[in-house]
Design an enzyme around this catalytic site. Sequence first.
Site, PDB file in Angstrom:
ATOM      1  N   HIS A  28      52.889 -29.072  36.892  1.00  0.00           N
ATOM      2  CA  HIS A  28      52.122 -29.419  38.070  1.00  0.00           C
ATOM      3  C   HIS A  28      50.698 -28.905  38.265  1.00  0.00           C
ATOM      4  O   HIS A  28      49.913 -28.838  39.208  1.00  0.00           O
ATOM      5  CB  HIS A  28      52.859 -28.730  39.226  1.00  0.00           C
ATOM      6  N   HIS A  35      56.856 -35.744  34.648  1.00  0.00           N
ATOM      7  CA  HIS A  35      58.364 -35.072  34.335  1.00  0.00           C
ATOM      8  C   HIS A  35      59.269 -35.670  35.360  1.00  0.00           C
ATOM      9  O   HIS A  35      59.253 -36.121  36.196  1.00  0.00           O
ATOM     10  CB  HIS A  35      58.335 -33.718  34.737  1.00  0.00           C
ATOM     11  N   CYS A  70      64.855 -31.380  47.137  1.00  0.00           N
ATOM     12  CA  CYS A  70      64.180 -31.792  45.955  1.00  0.00           C
ATOM     13  C   CYS A  70      64.365 -30.683  44.890  1.00  0.00           C
ATOM     14  O   CYS A  70      64.471 -29.545  45.093  1.00  0.00           O
ATOM     15  CB  CYS A  70      62.710 -32.139  46.201  1.00  0.00           C
ATOM     16  N   HIS A  72      64.059 -29.989  40.069  1.00  0.00           N
ATOM     17  CA  HIS A  72      63.900 -30.641  38.835  1.00  0.00           C
ATOM     18  C   HIS A  72      65.191 -30.200  37.740  1.00  0.00           C
ATOM     19  O   HIS A  72      65.740 -29.197  37.874  1.00  0.00           O
ATOM     20  CB  HIS A  72      62.734 -29.858  38.042  1.00  0.00           C
ATOM     21  N   GLU A  90      68.821 -24.320  48.517  1.00  0.00           N
ATOM     22  CA  GLU A  90      68.017 -24.442  49.897  1.00  0.00           C
ATOM     23  C   GLU A  90      68.599 -24.508  51.111  1.00  0.00           C
ATOM     24  O   GLU A  90      68.398 -23.949  52.077  1.00  0.00           O
ATOM     25  CB  GLU A  90      67.328 -25.794  49.664  1.00  0.00           C
ATOM     26  N   GLU A 117      51.822 -33.344  41.987  1.00  0.00           N
ATOM     27  CA  GLU A 117      53.229 -33.981  41.646  1.00  0.00           C
ATOM     28  C   GLU A 117      53.017 -35.404  40.908  1.00  0.00           C
ATOM     29  O   GLU A 117      52.323 -36.314  41.346  1.00  0.00           O
ATOM     30  CB  GLU A 117      53.904 -34.360  43.120  1.00  0.00           C
ATOM     31  N   GLU A 119      55.920 -37.325  38.874  1.00  0.00           N
ATOM     32  CA  GLU A 119      57.087 -37.547  38.783  1.00  0.00           C
ATOM     33  C   GLU A 119      58.063 -38.572  38.659  1.00  0.00           C
ATOM     34  O   GLU A 119      57.504 -39.640  39.293  1.00  0.00           O
ATOM     35  CB  GLU A 119      58.008 -36.681  40.059  1.00  0.00           C
TER      36      GLU A 119
END
Length: 201
Positions: A28, A35, A70, A72, A90, A117, A119
């Site tokens: 980032h 990614h 959200c 990864h 979260e 970002e 992505e």
Amino acid sequence: MKSREGHLVELVDDAGRVLGEATVAAAHQAPGRLHRAFSVLLVDPQGRVLLQRRAAVKTRFPQRWANSCCGHPGPRQSLAEAANRRLREELGAEPVSLTEVGVYLYYAEDPVTGRVEFEYDHVLRADVPADVTLRPDPDEVDELRWVDPARLMAEIEADPRAYAPWLGGVVSRLLRSGDPAGPTIPSGVPADDAPERSGGR
């Protein structure tokens, strides 16, 4: 909130093929490294989607409204495992069944934090009951609300700076998917729609 900046993510090309690994922090840093990521949309029986307002301590786009969750996946980690982990962290949510409704490839620079970002974002839908129990972590989430996705798209167009820059693309995948009875993940199948970029370079 425990820092995830040192966690590893998968670096990919425009088709989602794995090229290598990097830490969250490195991926980032401007100019950003493409990614793999995921964006979860929880959908209630009325068809409304759950939004969260990102906590002030987030390193990218804090205080903006975004989709339900959200994150990864780690290298070689399934989307289902990674997404359910982040839903628990979260939102305090129980595990859910997820359906991939598209992929959104985007680029966006945060004018406040200087982070980027970039992505290959798997958009995941989960249908949940009206009385779903959520216990959001205040270090992750400032506020929650349910909203009709078509109305949300109009709100984003009217006031884009109130929303995370990826939200419009994520919700558009949901709206375009029509019947949600597609393959459940992990599917390992690339996006069936062309990559798209927003936010400029």
